[in-house]
Structures are given as structure tokens and as C-alpha cells.
Design a protein around this motif. Sequence first.
Motif, PDB file in Angstrom:
ATOM      1  N   ALA A   1       0.854  -1.191   0.000  1.00  0.00           N
ATOM      2  CA  ALA A   1       0.000   0.000   0.000  1.00  0.00           C
ATOM      3  C   ALA A   1       0.880   1.228   0.000  1.00  0.00           C
ATOM      4  CB  ALA A   1      -0.918   0.010   1.218  1.00  0.00           C
ATOM      5  N   GLY A   2       0.426   2.278  -0.670  1.00  0.00           N
ATOM      6  CA  GLY A   2       1.148   3.534  -0.701  1.00  0.00           C
ATOM      7  C   GLY A   2       2.567   3.359  -1.207  1.00  0.00           C
TER       8      GLY A   2
ATOM      9  N   THR B   1       4.660   0.352   3.575  1.00  0.00           N
ATOM     10  CA  THR B   1       3.722   0.011   4.633  1.00  0.00           C
ATOM     11  C   THR B   1       4.339  -0.993   5.585  1.00  0.00           C
ATOM     12  OG1 THR B   1       1.460  -0.734   5.126  1.00  0.00           O
ATOM     13  CG2 THR B   1       2.621  -1.862   3.333  1.00  0.00           C
TER      14      THR B   1
ATOM     15  N   GLN C   1      -1.542  -1.235  11.282  1.00  0.00           N
ATOM     16  CA  GLN C   1      -0.848  -1.066  10.007  1.00  0.00           C
ATOM     17  C   GLN C   1      -0.538   0.410   9.817  1.00  0.00           C
ATOM     18  OE1 GLN C   1      -2.790  -2.781   6.579  1.00  0.00           O
ATOM     19  NE2 GLN C   1      -1.311  -1.968   5.133  1.00  0.00           N
TER      20      GLN C   1
ATOM     21  N   VAL D   1       0.813   3.147   6.886  1.00  0.00           N
ATOM     22  CA  VAL D   1       0.985   3.320   5.443  1.00  0.00           C
ATOM     23  C   VAL D   1       1.514   4.726   5.173  1.00  0.00           C
ATOM     24  CG1 VAL D   1      -0.166   3.368   3.194  1.00  0.00           C
ATOM     25  CG2 VAL D   1      -0.916   1.743   4.948  1.00  0.00           C
TER      26      VAL D   1
ATOM     27  N   SER E   1       2.041   7.414   2.123  1.00  0.00           N
ATOM     28  CA  SER E   1       1.763   7.800   0.743  1.00  0.00           C
ATOM     29  C   SER E   1       2.258   9.228   0.569  1.00  0.00           C
ATOM     30  CB  SER E   1       0.267   7.711   0.436  1.00  0.00           C
ATOM     31  OG  SER E   1      -0.006   8.087  -0.901  1.00  0.00           O
TER      32      SER E   1
ATOM     33  N   TYR F   1      -3.677   2.546  11.007  1.00  0.00           N
ATOM     34  CA  TYR F   1      -4.926   1.811  11.209  1.00  0.00           C
ATOM     35  C   TYR F   1      -4.733   0.897  12.426  1.00  0.00           C
ATOM     36  CZ  TYR F   1      -4.648   2.755   6.130  1.00  0.00           C
ATOM     37  OH  TYR F   1      -4.442   3.335   4.898  1.00  0.00           O
TER      38      TYR F   1
ATOM     39  N   VAL G   1      -9.464  -1.238   5.402  1.00  0.00           N
ATOM     40  CA  VAL G   1      -8.083  -1.047   4.962  1.00  0.00           C
ATOM     41  C   VAL G   1      -8.039  -0.756   3.462  1.00  0.00           C
ATOM     42  CG1 VAL G   1      -5.842  -2.166   4.670  1.00  0.00           C
ATOM     43  CG2 VAL G   1      -7.127  -2.476   6.798  1.00  0.00           C
ATOM     44  N   LYS G   2      -8.786  -1.516   2.687  1.00  0.00           N
ATOM     45  CA  LYS G   2      -8.807  -1.327   1.237  1.00  0.00           C
ATOM     46  C   LYS G   2      -9.320   0.059   0.867  1.00  0.00           C
ATOM     47  CE  LYS G   2     -10.607  -3.343  -3.060  1.00  0.00           C
ATOM     48  NZ  LYS G   2     -11.424  -4.441  -3.658  1.00  0.00           N
TER      49      LYS G   2
ATOM     50  N   GLN H   1      -9.407   2.831   2.754  1.00  0.00           N
ATOM     51  CA  GLN H   1      -8.511   3.923   3.157  1.00  0.00           C
ATOM     52  C   GLN H   1      -7.252   3.941   2.302  1.00  0.00           C
ATOM     53  OE1 GLN H   1      -9.015   6.596   5.715  1.00  0.00           O
ATOM     54  NE2 GLN H   1      -7.652   7.107   4.017  1.00  0.00           N
ATOM     55  N   ASN H   2      -6.734   2.783   1.948  1.00  0.00           N
ATOM     56  CA  ASN H   2      -5.576   2.727   1.058  1.00  0.00           C
ATOM     57  C   ASN H   2      -5.890   3.372  -0.295  1.00  0.00           C
ATOM     58  OD1 ASN H   2      -3.938   1.473   2.916  1.00  0.00           O
ATOM     59  ND2 ASN H   2      -4.223  -0.588   2.102  1.00  0.00           N
TER      60      ASN H   2
ATOM     61  N   LEU I   1      -5.785   7.123   0.006  1.00  0.00           N
ATOM     62  CA  LEU I   1      -4.424   7.643   0.093  1.00  0.00           C
ATOM     63  C   LEU I   1      -3.700   7.563  -1.234  1.00  0.00           C
ATOM     64  CD1 LEU I   1      -3.233   6.195   3.545  1.00  0.00           C
ATOM     65  CD2 LEU I   1      -3.899   8.545   3.012  1.00  0.00           C
TER      66      LEU I   1
END
Length: 242
Positions: A177-178, A181, A200, A202, A204, A211, A234-235, A237-238, A241
Motif C-alpha cells: 500500500a502507498g 507500509t 498497520q 501506510v 503515501s 490503522y 483497509v482497502k 482507506q488505502n 491515500l
Amino acid sequence: MKRAATLAASALSLLSLATLTACGGGTEPDDAAGEPGPSASRPEQVPPARRLTGLMVTSADVDGFSVEKYGDEFALAKSPAEVTLDKPVCAPLAYAMNQLPLGEPRADLTRVLADKAGGLNSAHTYLTLTAHASGGAQSAMAGVRKALVACGDGFTAEGSGGTSTYDSVTTEDVAPAGDETLGFRSTMTFRGASHTLHTQVVRSGDVLGVYFSVNGMAIADARPSEAKLPPAVVKAQNAKLG
């Protein structure tokens, strides 16, 4: 753990909060002379706080979850300066698991997500976004990475709102992610019951997303628990970002 009661109270209070809907700001007035101003050829600089509002998920982004404003009345501390640790190197982990900003951000924003079908016995997920000056997010991420190496056998964090003792911290694989991560699981024990928490982080660009999931009612009731990060949250918010 002294914070168990406050975690439970926080979980109860979430049910009475209204869902937050963020609104955008207005536009700049036209130049009085009708001529391009000095900044007309440059993109408008969005204030960091407003930028984070646009990057934070809303209820429309995560079906089945409410997205509420975070209140710090039950927090371990209201700022990183109020936290003391037996192992200072572990500070980034304590901040990440207690909705405190990493590094020295220009702005920060936290929201609390609850599964609408889960009721009081389900875990809550906390999302914290921070906007940094150039290089600040990378530096904060490096601090998290260093802490994960040094704090595997746990640590204790004390703040104005109580004390939290973590028995262990272990890195775990998370989906890419980003720009980078990191994921980790931590354990804690309260009144003989073991609890596993998941986090987690991340990065970006110059924005960090943290999270974190915890089941406050299970901790207060001394029921074993494992609070996993909801994949849909998570998906979503990722994706915001980028």
C-alpha cells in the motif's frame, strides 16, 4: 491495565455519536482588477487539515461501517508529550496504538469506525492520518521500523489517562500500500485474559495513515479477544491515500 475501563467507556460512547459528514470549503474571490494575480499560474495550496479531511474515508466509502469523530476524553494521553515509556525507542508504537500522531506533522485527523452489525461486543478501528513537511513522513516511518526491531518483548506506556502494558510486538505481512507500509500485532494481558491487537502504518508521499483495531469491551470484561483490521476498511482507506 488501568485503561480497560476507559476503553469500554469509549466503545459505549461511540453508539451515541452522530455520523460525521465532512464538507469542502469555498473558493477564492476573483481578482478585483481582472488581471491574473501573482499566484494565478500556481495551483492553489490546500491547507493540510483540509487535505486530510478529503483523504479520510467516510461512511459512503465503507459499506456497513459508521465513521465517527474521535473524542480523546478516554485516551491514554492527549499528546505525545504526555506519554512516558520504559523503553523510549518504542514510542512510535505507543503513539500508533493510542491515536497519537507520529513524527511532527503539520496536521492530524482521527476517526473511529464501528461495524454497524457488530454491536458493543465488536472491535473498533481507529484511523489516524497525518500530513508532514517534506521528508517528515519518511522519518516517522523509519522510527516505526526501528521500534519494531527493538520492542519485540513488549513495553509499557504511561500517560495522563492511565497505563498500557504490551507483552509482545511482532511484525506481520500486510498487502502492499502507498509508497511503503508496515504491519504488526501486539499482545496484552488484563485480569488473566489475553488480547491481540493489529496495526498497520501506510506512507503515501508526505501523508501517513495508521490503522489500529481493539475490542475495548472484551478488555473491560476480561474476555480474550483478537481485534483484526477489517479488510474492507483497509482497502478503502488505502484507495483514498493512493
